[in-house]
Write a protein that holds these residues in place. Sequence first.
Motif, PDB file in Angstrom:
ATOM      1  N   GLN A 116       8.956  27.996-104.492  1.00 16.95           N
ATOM      2  CA  GLN A 116      10.125  28.775-104.921  1.00 16.95           C
ATOM      3  C   GLN A 116      10.342  30.043-104.103  1.00 16.95           C
ATOM      4  OE1 GLN A 116      12.085  27.277-107.172  1.00 16.95           O
ATOM      5  NE2 GLN A 116      10.542  25.670-107.079  1.00 16.95           N
ATOM      6  N   ASP A 117       9.458  30.319-103.166  1.00 14.72           N
ATOM      7  CA  ASP A 117       9.516  31.556-102.385  1.00 14.72           C
ATOM      8  C   ASP A 117      10.473  31.389-101.198  1.00 14.72           C
ATOM      9  OD1 ASP A 117       9.053  33.785-100.754  1.00 14.72           O
ATOM     10  OD2 ASP A 117       6.922  33.858-101.249  1.00 14.72           O
ATOM     11  N   ARG A 118      11.534  32.171-101.199  1.00 16.43           N
ATOM     12  CA  ARG A 118      12.510  32.120-100.106  1.00 16.43           C
ATOM     13  C   ARG A 118      12.524  33.428 -99.318  1.00 16.43           C
ATOM     14  NH1 ARG A 118      11.993  27.325-100.224  1.00 16.43           N
ATOM     15  NH2 ARG A 118      13.041  26.045-101.738  1.00 16.43           N
ATOM     16  N   SER A 119      11.506  34.262 -99.504  1.00 13.52           N
ATOM     17  CA  SER A 119      11.480  35.580 -98.867  1.00 13.52           C
ATOM     18  C   SER A 119      10.741  35.605 -97.532  1.00 13.52           C
ATOM     19  CB  SER A 119      10.829  36.596 -99.814  1.00 13.52           C
ATOM     20  OG  SER A 119       9.451  36.288 -99.981  1.00 13.52           O
ATOM     21  N   ARG A 120      10.133  34.506 -97.152  1.00  9.03           N
ATOM     22  CA  ARG A 120       9.279  34.499 -95.954  1.00  9.03           C
ATOM     23  C   ARG A 120      10.063  33.987 -94.743  1.00  9.03           C
ATOM     24  NH1 ARG A 120       3.785  35.071 -97.974  1.00  9.03           N
ATOM     25  NH2 ARG A 120       3.889  34.985-100.228  1.00  9.03           N
ATOM     26  N   PRO A 121      10.283  34.865 -93.758  1.00 12.02           N
ATOM     27  CA  PRO A 121      11.125  34.493 -92.623  1.00 12.02           C
ATOM     28  C   PRO A 121      10.628  33.283 -91.835  1.00 12.02           C
ATOM     29  CG  PRO A 121      10.378  36.784 -92.435  1.00 12.02           C
ATOM     30  CD  PRO A 121       9.810  36.223 -93.691  1.00 12.02           C
ATOM     31  N   LEU A 122       9.331  33.112 -91.725  1.00 15.40           N
ATOM     32  CA  LEU A 122       8.813  31.987 -90.952  1.00 15.40           C
ATOM     33  C   LEU A 122       9.015  30.648 -91.667  1.00 15.40           C
ATOM     34  CD1 LEU A 122       5.534  33.522 -89.485  1.00 15.40           C
ATOM     35  CD2 LEU A 122       7.742  33.198 -88.346  1.00 15.40           C
TER      36      LEU A 122
END
Length: 190
Positions: A116-122
């Motif tokens: 659910q994490d969409r904050s990681r640019p990579l």
Amino acid sequence: MNPASNLILVGPMGAGKTCIGKRLAEHFGLRLADADREIEQRTGSSVAAIFEHEGEAGFRARESAVLAELLAGDGLLLATGGGAVLAADNRRLLRERGFVVQLLVTVEQQLERLAQDRSRPLLAGSDREQVLRTLAEQRAPLYAQVADLRFDTGALTSAEAATQLAEQLDRLWRRPHASSPPHPYSGVNA
């Protein structure tokens, strides 16, 4: 490094560096610093925005500066970003300024934890699994290069991992005894 006054957690995203770090910092009476959060606080921007505007190279330069500043002191639990080990100078600094714990997790466990994490640019692309596998291939040897201790968090909750890791650290991590902390009742050193 042993003895060391700082405790440093390295490993891939989703390994539990921040969650476990909070519990370990409390257990050992250390000040907690999350390198990515420190960068965000100092810049007023998210890691994703820094990547977007400055690229990965700009972010890594900021990361190196923050690591050097944080590790200049003692009594710190540092939760590093997953890529902190990419720069040779960072690896040297981590080894010299703390007892380094490599947190281990499989790619499958990362996918589950980061679903659910969409904050990681990579991980902004469509093939998150391939990105995580590529990062693991590149970074695992670098984590191992700096680690004093390796600890598998994969099958554990953050509370279980912190408890088990604290028990290992109680046995293995030697902290310098420069001075005794003040006795809580007398106001003088015990």
